[in-house]
Design an enzyme around this catalytic site. Structure first.
Site, short mmCIF file in Angstrom:
data_model
loop_
_atom_site.label_atom_id
_atom_site.label_comp_id
_atom_site.label_asym_id
_atom_site.label_seq_id
_atom_site.Cartn_x
_atom_site.Cartn_y
_atom_site.Cartn_z
N VAL A 202 0.86 -1.17 0.00
CA VAL A 202 0.00 0.00 0.00
C VAL A 202 0.90 1.23 0.00
O VAL A 202 1.93 1.26 0.68
CB VAL A 202 -0.92 0.02 1.24
CG1 VAL A 202 -1.76 1.30 1.26
CG2 VAL A 202 -1.82 -1.22 1.27
N CYS A 203 0.54 2.23 -0.79
CA CYS A 203 1.25 3.50 -0.82
C CYS A 203 2.73 3.27 -1.19
O CYS A 203 3.02 2.53 -2.11
CB CYS A 203 1.08 4.22 0.52
SG CYS A 203 1.43 5.97 0.52
N THR A 204 3.65 3.89 -0.45
CA THR A 204 5.08 3.76 -0.78
C THR A 204 5.67 2.43 -0.34
O THR A 204 6.88 2.22 -0.50
CB THR A 204 5.88 4.92 -0.17
OG1 THR A 204 5.61 4.98 1.24
CG2 THR A 204 5.53 6.24 -0.81
#
Length: 226
Positions: free
Chosen positions: A97-99
């Protein structure tokens, strides 16, 4: 189904608590949140404790890596990344998720793979040979990645449908009353008013050079061992 969520200092808590909330509804699954040495992890003012020791987890079916301000420090932590590589190499699903996708990329898992990331940092996937995907949830074989922060919920429902079918996924969605209706239509850069986008970019700018340098250093290190 054994799902492992590895934490590190300065992780974004919604990156993993959102997916954890959904995936913990998967029948027969064990969702384990772990850190190096089982150490407590502070995430934006919240402290997560009684965590599993990442190095003592033998294997997993799904590795789900969250993102956060501490992503690049985690990526340059040799011991942490060794555990990511070890667990990821035997997992059926590599997810983030995300970075968190930058950590998967730094571990060498995303070369030639399409992957999502937070919109402000998705270009940092390119030095690792990953293919940037602007989708909220991107899939490339066994690699399934979510965009920024709240995309973790959409990602988790995609995984739930993958693992247990759409009927269960929709049932959990109903049980959690997940029916997004945001008060503002500014959740992506192409939708936000120009002044809002400019303000957010300005706030993130001080971190950009540091992250770019860390990513390029990690990409060079990865290239040297491949």
């Amino acid at each position: 189904m054994k799902i492992i969520i590895p934490l590190y200092p300065n992780v974004t808590h919604l990156d993993f608590t959102g997916p954890h909330q959904v995936l913990s509804r998967l029948p027969g699954a064990t969702v384990t949140v772990a850190s190096m040495g089982g150490a407590d992890i502070e995430a934006e003012g919240l402290v997560f404790t009684r965590l599993a020791d990442l190095s003592k987890i033998e294997a997993c079916d799904m590795l789900c890596v969250p993102g956060g301000l501490g992503t690049t420090d985690a990526m340059l932590d040799d011991d942490f990344m060794a555990e990511i590589r070890r667990l990821g190499s035997g997992a059926k699903y590599l997810t983030s998720v995300c970075t968190g996708s930058l950590i998967l990329a730094g571990a060498g898992f995303l070369r030639g793979k399409r992957a999502a990331c937070h919109w402000a940092w998705r270009d940092l996937l390119e030095p690792f040979g990953a293919i940037v995907d602007e989708s909220r949830v991107a899939r490339d074989g066994d690699v399934i990645t979510g965009g920024g922060v709240t995309a973790g919920l959409d990602f988790a429902f995609v995984m739930l449908a993958e693992l247990a079918g759409e009927t269960l996924a929709q049932s959990v969605q109903l049980g959690l009353e997940y029916a997004p209706s945001p008060p503002f239509n500014s959740g992506r850069p192409e939708l936000a008013p120009p002044q809002v986008l400019a303000a957010v970019k300005a706030r993130m700018a001080p971190l950009a050079a540091e992250r770019r340098a860390a990513v390029e250093a990690m990409a060079a290190r990865l290239e040297a061992v491949q």
